[in-house]
Structures are given as structure tokens and as C-alpha cells.
Design a protein around this motif. Structure first.
Motif, PDB file in Angstrom:
ATOM      1  N   ILE A 251      10.935 -14.812 -14.471  1.00  0.00           N
ATOM      2  CA  ILE A 251      10.977 -16.202 -15.028  1.00  0.00           C
ATOM      3  C   ILE A 251      11.301 -17.066 -13.770  1.00  0.00           C
ATOM      4  CG2 ILE A 251      12.094 -17.698 -16.645  1.00  0.00           C
ATOM      5  CD1 ILE A 251      12.254 -15.149 -18.647  1.00  0.00           C
ATOM      6  N   LEU A 252      12.315 -16.932 -13.357  1.00  0.00           N
ATOM      7  CA  LEU A 252      12.886 -17.907 -11.935  1.00  0.00           C
ATOM      8  C   LEU A 252      11.762 -18.255 -11.002  1.00  0.00           C
ATOM      9  CD1 LEU A 252      16.623 -16.544 -11.385  1.00  0.00           C
ATOM     10  CD2 LEU A 252      15.669 -18.660 -12.931  1.00  0.00           C
TER      11      LEU A 252
ATOM     12  N   GLU B 267       8.901 -20.074 -12.865  1.00  0.00           N
ATOM     13  CA  GLU B 267       9.221 -21.617 -13.044  1.00  0.00           C
ATOM     14  C   GLU B 267       9.264 -22.418 -11.692  1.00  0.00           C
ATOM     15  OE1 GLU B 267      12.223 -21.063 -16.744  1.00  0.00           O
ATOM     16  OE2 GLU B 267      12.946 -21.144 -14.860  1.00  0.00           O
ATOM     17  N   GLU B 268       9.659 -21.688 -10.753  1.00  0.00           N
ATOM     18  CA  GLU B 268       9.458 -22.520  -9.278  1.00  0.00           C
ATOM     19  C   GLU B 268       8.258 -22.762  -8.764  1.00  0.00           C
ATOM     20  OE1 GLU B 268      10.522 -24.536  -6.000  1.00  0.00           O
ATOM     21  OE2 GLU B 268      11.908 -23.855  -7.749  1.00  0.00           O
TER      22      GLU B 268
ATOM     23  N   LEU C  56       5.474 -22.970 -10.763  1.00  0.00           N
ATOM     24  CA  LEU C  56       4.877 -23.924 -11.672  1.00  0.00           C
ATOM     25  C   LEU C  56       5.458 -25.394 -11.198  1.00  0.00           C
ATOM     26  CD1 LEU C  56       5.013 -22.340 -15.266  1.00  0.00           C
ATOM     27  CD2 LEU C  56       3.002 -23.033 -13.985  1.00  0.00           C
ATOM     28  N   ALA C  57       6.851 -25.311 -11.108  1.00  0.00           N
ATOM     29  CA  ALA C  57       7.336 -26.826 -10.530  1.00  0.00           C
ATOM     30  C   ALA C  57       6.864 -27.227  -9.120  1.00  0.00           C
ATOM     31  CB  ALA C  57       9.071 -26.713 -10.287  1.00  0.00           C
TER      32      ALA C  57
ATOM     33  N   LYS D 204       8.291 -14.114 -22.260  1.00  0.00           N
ATOM     34  CA  LYS D 204       8.382 -15.611 -21.436  1.00  0.00           C
ATOM     35  C   LYS D 204       8.106 -15.298 -20.084  1.00  0.00           C
ATOM     36  CE  LYS D 204      11.377 -19.323 -20.400  1.00  0.00           C
ATOM     37  NZ  LYS D 204      12.349 -20.325 -20.885  1.00  0.00           N
TER      38      LYS D 204
ATOM     39  N   LEU E  59       4.663 -17.454 -18.589  1.00  0.00           N
ATOM     40  CA  LEU E  59       4.655 -18.201 -17.350  1.00  0.00           C
ATOM     41  C   LEU E  59       3.765 -17.806 -16.427  1.00  0.00           C
ATOM     42  CD1 LEU E  59       8.599 -18.771 -17.306  1.00  0.00           C
ATOM     43  CD2 LEU E  59       6.722 -20.659 -17.855  1.00  0.00           C
ATOM     44  N   GLU E  60       3.771 -16.347 -16.151  1.00  0.00           N
ATOM     45  CA  GLU E  60       2.896 -16.151 -15.211  1.00  0.00           C
ATOM     46  C   GLU E  60       1.359 -16.132 -15.531  1.00  0.00           C
ATOM     47  OE1 GLU E  60       4.228 -12.061 -14.615  1.00  0.00           O
ATOM     48  OE2 GLU E  60       5.874 -12.481 -13.331  1.00  0.00           O
TER      49      GLU E  60
ATOM     50  N   ARG F 160       0.259 -18.802 -16.962  1.00  0.00           N
ATOM     51  CA  ARG F 160       0.045 -20.355 -16.755  1.00  0.00           C
ATOM     52  C   ARG F 160      -0.378 -20.657 -15.096  1.00  0.00           C
ATOM     53  NH1 ARG F 160       4.589 -23.732 -19.111  1.00  0.00           N
ATOM     54  NH2 ARG F 160       3.985 -25.237 -17.692  1.00  0.00           N
TER      55      ARG F 160
END
Length: 141
Positions: free
Chosen positions: A78-79, A82-83, A85-86, A127, A131-132, A134
Motif C-alpha cells: 500500500i505504501l 500510494e507513493e 500514485l502521488a 486495498k 491501488l496497484e 489504479r
């Protein structure tokens, strides 16, 4: 020359043992690990070519149980996602993260005060998968 029954049985047993030796030696040397470090009896599966950026299995000393280690692995996924995507990055960011970061992020993902079940691993996997997905969609465009 006359062979008696016990002699024939001995020859048959010797032939059976001799024919089984190469098979036994082969079974001891087989490995699915390309590096050759894992014995065959571990049933290790070689990584696919596309797995270079996959979060590896956590070290055993990371946590007491497999449940906790799997949760920390999901948190790390997840971390990283998220990075990515950001930063809108399509490159592998795994080498920028450590297991300590997953441990430090526990309070954010904690759903229980029970130290043996501090989170719901299946929810964390879902989750991370979302995210992956996306990231894959964004990078495919």
C-alpha cells in the motif's frame, strides 16, 4: 554354471537397487530456484520475469506469526502504491521502502487492540490490489 534360486533373487535385488540409484540422485538435486540455494523438498517456485517489482515475502524475524508478516507485506504494498500514485510514477519504487516503514505505518492500518490481530489482512490485500490496479490503468495509457 548352475544358479540356485537364492542367487537369482540376489541378482534381481542388486539390479533393482542399481536402477533406482540414478533416480534417487536426480530427486536430490532438482530445484525450482534458479540460484540453486533451495532444496527440492522446499517446493519453492521460481519467480516469473514480471516479478522484479513485487514485494518479497517478509523476513521471518519481522513478526512472530505469518498473519502479521502478511499484513506488513500488504502495508508495504500500500505504501509503495500510494507513493507511485502521488508521484505519478510508473517505475518500480520498491527499493525506496523498507520493512521498518511498514512497521511504523501500523497505527494507520490498525483495526484492533489485539496485538496478535492488529489488522485485517484480507482488507489490506484488497486495498493494495485496488491501488496497484489504479497504477496499472494509469501506466497503460
Amino acid at each position: 554354471m548352475r544358479l540356485e534360486i537364492p542367487d537369482i533373487r540376489s541378482l534381481g535385488l542388486a539390479a533393482l537397487v542399481a536402477s533406482a540409484l540414478p533416480c534417487a540422485a536426480l530427486a536430490q538435486t532438482l530445484s525450482t530456484n534458479p540460484s540453486g540455494d533451495t532444496p527440492f523438498n522446499s517446493m519453492a517456485i521460481a519467480r516469473d520475469e514480471g516479478d522484479e517489482c513485487r514485494v518479497p515475502k517478509p523476513p521471518i524475524d519481522l513478526a512472530e506469526t505469518a498473519y502479521l508478516r502478511n499484513g506488513y507485506r500488504a502495508i508495504l504494498r500500500i505504501l509503495i502504491a500510494e507513493e507511485a500514485l502521488a508521484s505519478e510514477s510508473c517505475t518500480c519504487l520498491m527499493d525506496q521502502f523498507t520493512w521498518d516503514q511498514a512497521l511504523d505505518a501500523l497505527p494507520r492500518f490498525q483495526t484492533s487492540d489485539n496485538p496478535r490481530l492488529p489488522f485485517k489482512v484480507l482488507d489490506l490485500y484488497a486495498k493494495a490490489d485496488a491501488l496497484e490496479a489504479r497504477i496499472s490503468e494509469g501506466c497503460a495509457e
